[in-house]
Write an enzyme that holds these catalytic residues in place. Structure first.
Site, PDB file in Angstrom:
ATOM      1  N   THR A   1      37.136  28.947  47.649  1.00 65.06           N
ATOM      2  CA  THR A   1      38.365  29.703  47.920  1.00 65.06           C
ATOM      3  C   THR A   1      39.081  30.151  46.643  1.00 65.06           C
ATOM      4  O   THR A   1      39.779  31.161  46.654  1.00 65.06           O
ATOM      5  CB  THR A   1      39.365  28.859  48.742  1.00 65.06           C
ATOM      6  OG1 THR A   1      39.671  27.670  48.018  1.00 65.06           O
ATOM      7  CG2 THR A   1      38.812  28.526  50.097  1.00 65.06           C
ATOM      8  N   ASP A   2      38.879  29.403  45.548  1.00 63.63           N
ATOM      9  CA  ASP A   2      39.721  29.657  44.362  1.00 63.63           C
ATOM     10  C   ASP A   2      39.624  31.100  43.859  1.00 63.63           C
ATOM     11  O   ASP A   2      40.633  31.678  43.464  1.00 63.63           O
ATOM     12  CB  ASP A   2      39.365  28.687  43.229  1.00 63.63           C
ATOM     13  CG  ASP A   2      39.798  27.262  43.553  1.00 63.63           C
ATOM     14  OD1 ASP A   2      40.630  27.096  44.477  1.00 63.63           O
ATOM     15  OD2 ASP A   2      39.309  26.315  42.903  1.00 63.63           O
TER      16      ASP A   2
ATOM     17  N   THR B   1      33.936  24.502  48.177  1.00 61.31           N
ATOM     18  CA  THR B   1      34.248  23.207  48.809  1.00 61.31           C
ATOM     19  C   THR B   1      33.501  23.004  50.116  1.00 61.31           C
ATOM     20  O   THR B   1      33.097  21.890  50.442  1.00 61.31           O
ATOM     21  CB  THR B   1      35.771  23.131  49.086  1.00 61.31           C
ATOM     22  OG1 THR B   1      36.437  23.164  47.840  1.00 61.31           O
ATOM     23  CG2 THR B   1      36.148  21.867  49.828  1.00 61.31           C
TER      24      THR B   1
ATOM     25  N   ASP C   1      31.048  26.039  42.110  1.00 62.42           N
ATOM     26  CA  ASP C   1      32.485  26.035  42.340  1.00 62.42           C
ATOM     27  C   ASP C   1      32.907  27.454  42.001  1.00 62.42           C
ATOM     28  O   ASP C   1      32.465  28.009  40.984  1.00 62.42           O
ATOM     29  CB  ASP C   1      33.146  25.039  41.377  1.00 62.42           C
ATOM     30  CG  ASP C   1      34.635  24.874  41.654  1.00 62.42           C
ATOM     31  OD1 ASP C   1      35.351  25.903  41.626  1.00 62.42           O
ATOM     32  OD2 ASP C   1      35.072  23.748  41.890  1.00 62.42           O
ATOM     33  N   SER C   2      33.776  28.062  42.793  1.00 59.78           N
ATOM     34  CA  SER C   2      34.041  29.488  42.564  1.00 59.78           C
ATOM     35  C   SER C   2      34.783  29.746  41.259  1.00 59.78           C
ATOM     36  O   SER C   2      34.876  30.903  40.825  1.00 59.78           O
ATOM     37  CB  SER C   2      34.766  30.121  43.749  1.00 59.78           C
ATOM     38  OG  SER C   2      36.100  29.706  43.810  1.00 59.78           O
TER      39      SER C   2
ATOM     40  N   THR D   1      44.720  37.527  49.043  1.00 63.19           N
ATOM     41  CA  THR D   1      45.050  36.698  47.890  1.00 63.19           C
ATOM     42  C   THR D   1      45.100  35.244  48.347  1.00 63.19           C
ATOM     43  O   THR D   1      45.505  34.961  49.478  1.00 63.19           O
ATOM     44  CB  THR D   1      46.396  37.152  47.266  1.00 63.19           C
ATOM     45  OG1 THR D   1      46.621  36.457  46.053  1.00 63.19           O
ATOM     46  CG2 THR D   1      47.596  36.945  48.181  1.00 63.19           C
TER      47      THR D   1
ATOM     48  N   GLN E   1      54.447  41.598  39.731  1.00 67.20           N
ATOM     49  CA  GLN E   1      54.266  40.143  39.828  1.00 67.20           C
ATOM     50  C   GLN E   1      54.683  39.634  41.207  1.00 67.20           C
ATOM     51  O   GLN E   1      54.386  38.508  41.569  1.00 67.20           O
ATOM     52  CB  GLN E   1      55.096  39.440  38.746  1.00 67.20           C
ATOM     53  CG  GLN E   1      54.563  39.697  37.354  1.00 67.20           C
ATOM     54  CD  GLN E   1      55.395  39.024  36.264  1.00 67.20           C
ATOM     55  OE1 GLN E   1      56.187  38.132  36.540  1.00 67.20           O
ATOM     56  NE2 GLN E   1      55.209  39.458  35.036  1.00 67.20           N
ATOM     57  N   CYS E   2      55.420  40.469  41.960  1.00 66.23           N
ATOM     58  CA  CYS E   2      55.821  40.060  43.318  1.00 66.23           C
ATOM     59  C   CYS E   2      54.642  40.251  44.258  1.00 66.23           C
ATOM     60  O   CYS E   2      53.891  41.217  44.134  1.00 66.23           O
ATOM     61  CB  CYS E   2      56.956  40.931  43.824  1.00 66.23           C
ATOM     62  SG  CYS E   2      58.454  40.757  42.887  1.00 66.23           S
TER      63      CYS E   2
HETATM   64  N1  ASP Z   1      37.238  24.680  43.813  1.00 68.73           N
HETATM   65  C1  ASP Z   1      36.757  25.167  45.074  1.00 68.73           C
HETATM   66  C2  ASP Z   1      36.121  26.526  44.862  1.00 68.73           C
HETATM   67  O1  ASP Z   1      36.785  27.492  44.762  1.00 68.73           O
HETATM   68  C3  ASP Z   1      37.844  25.236  46.065  1.00 68.73           C
HETATM   69  C4  ASP Z   1      37.433  25.670  47.438  1.00 68.73           C
HETATM   70  O2  ASP Z   1      36.349  26.086  47.731  1.00 68.73           O
HETATM   71  O3  ASP Z   1      38.329  25.603  48.313  1.00 68.73           O
HETATM   72  O4  ASP Z   1      34.958  26.650  44.777  1.00 68.73           O
END
Ligand code: ASP
Length: 347
Positions: free
Chosen positions: A95-96, A19, A63-64, A171, A282-283
């Site tokens: 970020t994803d 992003t 895009d990640s 995470t 899972q926690c």
């Molecule tokens: N969809 C974007 C990505 O992971 C989201 C981001 O960067 O915040 O590339």
């Protein structure tokens, strides 16, 4: 590659997409990956930092969601190929899946003793309210921070919002707020306010080791998340697929499972056939403790390995990296249950 003026520290900025550098498509309104030039254009005062910044970009920023094993190796290679020429590295990434990529690069870069700081943003840098500017500038400041000629953070880490997290503990847990990441089972490595405060006791200490990167990643690894009512057929399909070499088993709480006698048998056969099964919780907070409850002790009996308090992201890539680079079963098992680069708490 663009090169800036010659100042104190040399930093290589690796732009993979995300992003941070996206632009809005006029017709659909969706964000699309764009270029590193679009990122740097919005931070003209970067040149005022005590840094000589070089920039290298993926040919096609992603895009990640589309970043995977090849890109992890590509980032690792870019760091290794340029290792001697730079004091640190900043990786701009979506970020994803950043926690996966940063963890993978962390495991691959054995012997690292320079900062490799991943960052990105929740809003494109072109937006007035974007978090990109702060994240980028602070990530660079962290990458150049040194004491007595030694880097403050000689490890792979994720900087986001105000905090620096160990990569293999990070995470993404928030898709709405600017503080998109956390490190539920490990203290933050640094906090950025008016000053950047480093939490030295929790940062990997600098050592004069030589970088000795690992070269391979095994792709035939899956995550199997248990849920109430899970069907035996679903477990069988996933666990006995002939191509599967490793499974991260997402158990409940401290490691409890709802597996039927038939499913236990499926897991046992897979383990006897050489499949590695690595239990995580899972926690977010806490640890797998196989045997604490009757409904988890069966995992020990059949040879499931405990991932303690590792994140699912780090568990998946650790399995991939271990299986890709080691062949001795005893060595593989010992690496998985022990703390390798700070990803889990040994009990
Ligand atoms: N969809 C974007 C990505 O992971 C989201 C981001 O960067 O915040 O590339």
């Amino acid at each position: 590659m663009l090169t800036g003026t010659n100042k104190i520290s040399n930093i290589l900025l690796i732009y993979t997409g995300g992003t941070i550098g996206m632009i809005e498509d006029d017709q659909s309104g969706s964000y699309l990956p764009f270029s590193v030039e679009s990122v740097l254009r919005f931070v003209p005062r970067l040149s005022e930092l005590d840094v000589s910044l070089s920039v290298v970009s993926f040919d096609k920023p992603l895009d990640s969601a589309h970043v995977g094993l090849n890109e992890w190796l590509k980032i690792k290679n870019l760091v290794c190929d340029n290792y001697q020429d730079y004091d640190g590295f900043v990786i701009l990434h979506g970020t994803d899946t950043m926690a996966f990529s940063a963890s993978a690069v962390g495991f691959l870069l054995q012997g690292l003793n320079k900062p490799v700081i991943f960052t990105g943003s929740q809003l494109p840098i072109s937006k007035v309210r974007s978090d990109a500017h702060e994240n980028l500038v602070t990530a660079i400041e962290i990458a150049i921070a040194q004491k007595n000629g030694k880097p403050n953070v000689p490890e792979v880490a994720v900087f986001f919002d105000k905090n620096l997290y160990r990569a293999v503990r990070s995470t993404k847990d928030n898709a709405e707020n600017f503080d998109a990441f956390s490190s539920p089972n490990y203290p933050v490595l640094a906090t950025a306010g008016v000053n950047i405060k480093f939490n030295k006791a929790f940062i990997t200490p600098f050592s004069e080791k030589r970088i000795s990167p690992l070269m391979h990643i095994e792709k035939n690894v899956v995550i199997l998340k248990l849920f109430p009512g899970i069907d035996d057929r679903f477990i069988k399909q996933n666990v006995s697929a002939p191509w599967v070499k490793g499974i991260v088993l997402e158990t409940f709480g401290t490691g409890t499972v709802n597996l039927s006698v038939d499913s236990i048998e499926v897991l046992k056969t897979a383990i006897n056939n050489g499949v590695l099964i690595y239990a995580v919780s899972q926690c977010n907070i806490g640890s797998v403790e196989i045997g604490k409850y009757k409904s988890s002790s069966v995992l020990k009996e059949i040879g499931v390995l405990s991932g303690s308090d590792i994140t699912s992201e780090a568990a998946l890539v650790k399995l991939m990296v271990v299986l890709g680079n080691y062949s001795d079963n005893k060595e593989i098992e010992s690496l998985l249950i022990s703390n390798w680069i700070g990803e889990l708490t040994e009990v």
